[in-house]
Design a protein around this motif. Structure first.
Motif, PDB file in Angstrom:
ATOM      1  N   ARG A 157      -4.728  45.528  79.567  1.00 46.20           N
ATOM      2  CA  ARG A 157      -3.337  45.972  79.633  1.00 46.20           C
ATOM      3  C   ARG A 157      -2.480  45.130  80.562  1.00 46.20           C
ATOM      4  NH1 ARG A 157      -3.177  52.237  80.921  1.00 46.20           N
ATOM      5  NH2 ARG A 157      -0.945  51.680  80.957  1.00 46.20           N
ATOM      6  N   ALA A 158      -3.104  44.436  81.515  1.00 46.82           N
ATOM      7  CA  ALA A 158      -2.335  43.719  82.534  1.00 46.82           C
ATOM      8  C   ALA A 158      -1.343  42.713  81.939  1.00 46.82           C
ATOM      9  CB  ALA A 158      -3.280  43.029  83.512  1.00 46.82           C
ATOM     10  N   PRO A 159      -1.731  41.856  80.970  1.00 49.40           N
ATOM     11  CA  PRO A 159      -0.741  40.902  80.430  1.00 49.40           C
ATOM     12  C   PRO A 159       0.450  41.601  79.783  1.00 49.40           C
ATOM     13  CG  PRO A 159      -2.978  40.265  79.796  1.00 49.40           C
ATOM     14  CD  PRO A 159      -3.073  41.634  80.383  1.00 49.40           C
ATOM     15  N   TYR A 160       0.189  42.725  79.091  1.00 46.19           N
ATOM     16  CA  TYR A 160       1.288  43.429  78.444  1.00 46.19           C
ATOM     17  C   TYR A 160       2.203  44.092  79.473  1.00 46.19           C
ATOM     18  CZ  TYR A 160      -1.505  42.769  74.249  1.00 46.19           C
ATOM     19  OH  TYR A 160      -2.212  42.213  73.223  1.00 46.19           O
ATOM     20  N   GLU A 161       1.604  44.625  80.537  1.00 38.71           N
ATOM     21  CA  GLU A 161       2.428  45.224  81.584  1.00 38.71           C
ATOM     22  C   GLU A 161       3.280  44.157  82.277  1.00 38.71           C
ATOM     23  OE1 GLU A 161      -0.231  47.242  84.147  1.00 38.71           O
ATOM     24  OE2 GLU A 161      -0.602  48.917  82.767  1.00 38.71           O
ATOM     25  N   ALA A 162       2.680  42.989  82.542  1.00 39.80           N
ATOM     26  CA  ALA A 162       3.446  41.904  83.160  1.00 39.80           C
ATOM     27  C   ALA A 162       4.554  41.424  82.236  1.00 39.80           C
ATOM     28  CB  ALA A 162       2.510  40.742  83.512  1.00 39.80           C
ATOM     29  N   ALA A 191      11.854  43.392  80.882  1.00 38.67           N
ATOM     30  CA  ALA A 191      12.803  44.366  81.416  1.00 38.67           C
ATOM     31  C   ALA A 191      13.761  43.706  82.409  1.00 38.67           C
ATOM     32  CB  ALA A 191      12.045  45.519  82.094  1.00 38.67           C
ATOM     33  N   GLN A 192      13.224  42.823  83.261  1.00 38.17           N
ATOM     34  CA  GLN A 192      14.088  42.097  84.189  1.00 38.17           C
ATOM     35  C   GLN A 192      15.071  41.209  83.443  1.00 38.17           C
ATOM     36  OE1 GLN A 192      11.110  40.176  86.725  1.00 38.17           O
ATOM     37  NE2 GLN A 192      11.805  41.444  88.418  1.00 38.17           N
ATOM     38  N   LEU A 193      14.571  40.500  82.424  1.00 35.76           N
ATOM     39  CA  LEU A 193      15.420  39.602  81.648  1.00 35.76           C
ATOM     40  C   LEU A 193      16.499  40.386  80.915  1.00 35.76           C
ATOM     41  CD1 LEU A 193      15.659  36.595  80.998  1.00 35.76           C
ATOM     42  CD2 LEU A 193      14.223  36.968  79.005  1.00 35.76           C
TER      43      LEU A 193
END
Length: 504
Positions: free
Chosen positions: A157-162, A168-170
């Motif tokens: 899940r880590a790559p998808y969360e990152a 979201a920031q973009l």
């Protein structure tokens, strides 16, 4: 998982506190217990992350600090209970190797602090600390074995969360208009800044490489020969031409070429390089976002096509069967005539839906735009139209950008669809000419003409908006010998003028 690791630290502190309170040295150990609370709180705060590498170092540093502090202060034996917490945390989040490392670091810390003390017997402290370090190691190994499936899930899940966090920031930056995500606009802005900095009269921005092909993002002035200059060594370039690489995050993203530079010195070169570097990351991000947006748009078009085929189209076909049933059982000639007319209209609507579904699914794939247009026209002819189609394609130079080719295909689809539905034409002419920089797309017919916009029909407006989005001009007029002519073309300064820069 953060809640679990925090609970482990709280339990270790509570255990240490309980043992200390039952000891006659509770007053002496109070400050050390407070210091352990600070270490635990700091470790929990640093654990609030998806970066597994950081959490591994957090447990190691936490174990080392606690071991050095306790072994050098000769505390109550109960405080050593906290040394069991970091190995368990490491086992839960990192696995067997990190658990062993954390316990080993804690043992070294205790030995180093005891060895540094002079004039005292180290055995009592080793006896007090040893069982808790070994207990932490054992519990950590057991926890590591039991939690391996959770760690694998977190790793997946880590790559998808990152990625979600970055997107979201973009998205937030784009909504606040603090960053642009249009590659053509950014390329045009880069050109404008470089022309002001260098005095160039023409410029072009390309992505890609010379070996695999360059894709034009934006141009200003006469850039017909600039693409060839990119692949030449500096000493072989024409006088007044300069080429600057655009450094992306994974190497050279593309090039910007300038012509008409009357003088070039070190100061101008440094300023041009600074301007290019300032835009490089923004363009790199915009190119990546364009690819993601294209993938999302393509997926959505396919989804709409599936929904139309499986939903509306099937329901209308079923309605046709009802009309056929009405016509077959009715004895009234007028009712049968109305049913037959309705059946013809239903067949026409179903045919239009099939055309629309094909329009949604049809894209520019591995072949160039001419191939996509040819395939589209062949499908049009194969569906039973009486149109005679005449194709003229002349493609040379580097391929156009994926966005430009996609927009051109959508404009051509709309224009050809209008000819098929409204023009009552016998002939259709499709002409596409490009040199990799400029392009012209023309769709003509010999129908009834008078292709003026109609109320609540947005085809021409959509075509105009698509043309403006790629820096082109759309003209819709009557054909000289009858019919309609749709002409789309670039011109020298189209992109720059669209972005608000002045023309020379």
């Amino acid at each position: 998982m953060w809640r679990v690791t925090t609970a482990i630290r709280v339990f270790a502190l509570a255990l240490a506190t309980g043992i200390v309170l039952s000891d006659d040295r509770a007053g002496v150990s109070g400050p050390l217990l407070a210091a352990l609370g600070v270490i635990a709180a700091t470790g929990s705060a640093l654990d609030w992350t998806t970066d597994l590498r950081r959490t591994g170092w957090t447990a190691t540093a936490e174990m080392l600090l606690a071991a050095l502090m306790l072994a050098s202060a000769d505390p109550s034996a109960g405080l050593y209970a906290y040394l069991a917490a970091p190995p368990v945390v490491a086992g839960l989040r990192q696995g067997l190797v990190t658990t062993v490392n954390v316990a080993f670091v804690g043992a070294l810390g205790v030995l180093a602090a005891v060895g540094a003390a002079t004039g005292s017997d180290p055995r009592p402290q080793l006896i007090d600390a040893g069982p808790w370090v070994l207990s932490g190691l054992g519990a950590g190994l057991l926890t590591s074995w039991q939690s391996r499936s959770l760690r694998h899930l977190d790793a997946r899940r880590a790559p998808y969360e990152a990625a979600h966090h970055l997107m979201a920031q973009l998205h937030g930056l784009a909504r606040r208009r603090e960053v642009g995500l249009d590659t053509a606009q950014l390329a045009a802005d880069l050109e404008s800044h470089l022309r002001r900095a260098t005095g160039a009269t023409a410029s072009g921005v390309w992505t890609g490489s010379v070996e695999e092909g360059l894709v034009l993002l934006s141009s200003y002035g006469d850039t017909t020969s600039l693409a060839a200059e990119v692949g030449r060594p500096p000493e072989a370039r024409s006088p007044g031409v300069r080429v600057l690489p655009i450094q992306g995050t994974e190497g050279v993203l593309g090039f910007v070429a300038l012509s008409g530079v009357l003088r070039w010195n070190e100061e101008i070169g440094d300023k041009a390089a600074e301007v290019t570097d300032n835009f490089a990351l923004r363009i790199d991000t915009a190119v990546l976002f364009d690819e993601l947006r294209w993938m999302a748009t393509s997926e959505e078009r396919n989804r709409l096509a599936r929904e139309m085929h499986d939903g509306v189209a099937q329901e209308i076909v079923a309605l046709g069967y009802v009309v056929d049933e009405i016509a077959s059982i009715s004895d009234d000639p007028e009712a049968r005539a109305l049913a037959e007319g309705l059946r013809d209209e239903i067949s026409r609507v179903v045919g239009e839906l099939r055309y629309s579904i094909y329009d949604l699914r049809h894209t520019v794939s591995d072949h160039r735009l001419s191939g996509a247009l040819s395939e589209y026209v062949r499908e049009l002819v194969a569906t039973g139209t009486d149109l005679r189609v005449h194709l003229t394609f002349d493609e040379s130079g580097a391929p156009l950008s994926a966005r430009t080719e996609t927009e051109l295909l959508r404009i051509a689809q709309e224009a050809i669809s209008n000819v098929r539905r409204h023009s009552r034409a016998e002939n259709l002419w499709v002409t596409f000419v490009t040199d990799g920089v400029q392009f012209q797309l023309t769709i003509e017919d010999d129908g009834i003409g008078s292709a003026a916009p109609r109320d609540r029909h947005w085809g021409l407006q959509t075509m105009t908006e698509r043309a403006a989005g790629i820096g082109a001009v759309l003209e819709v007029c009557n054909r000289d010998h009858g019919g309609t002519r749709v002409h789309l073309s670039t011109h020298h300064h189209a992109t720059a003028a669209r972005e608000g820069t002045s023309r020379p």
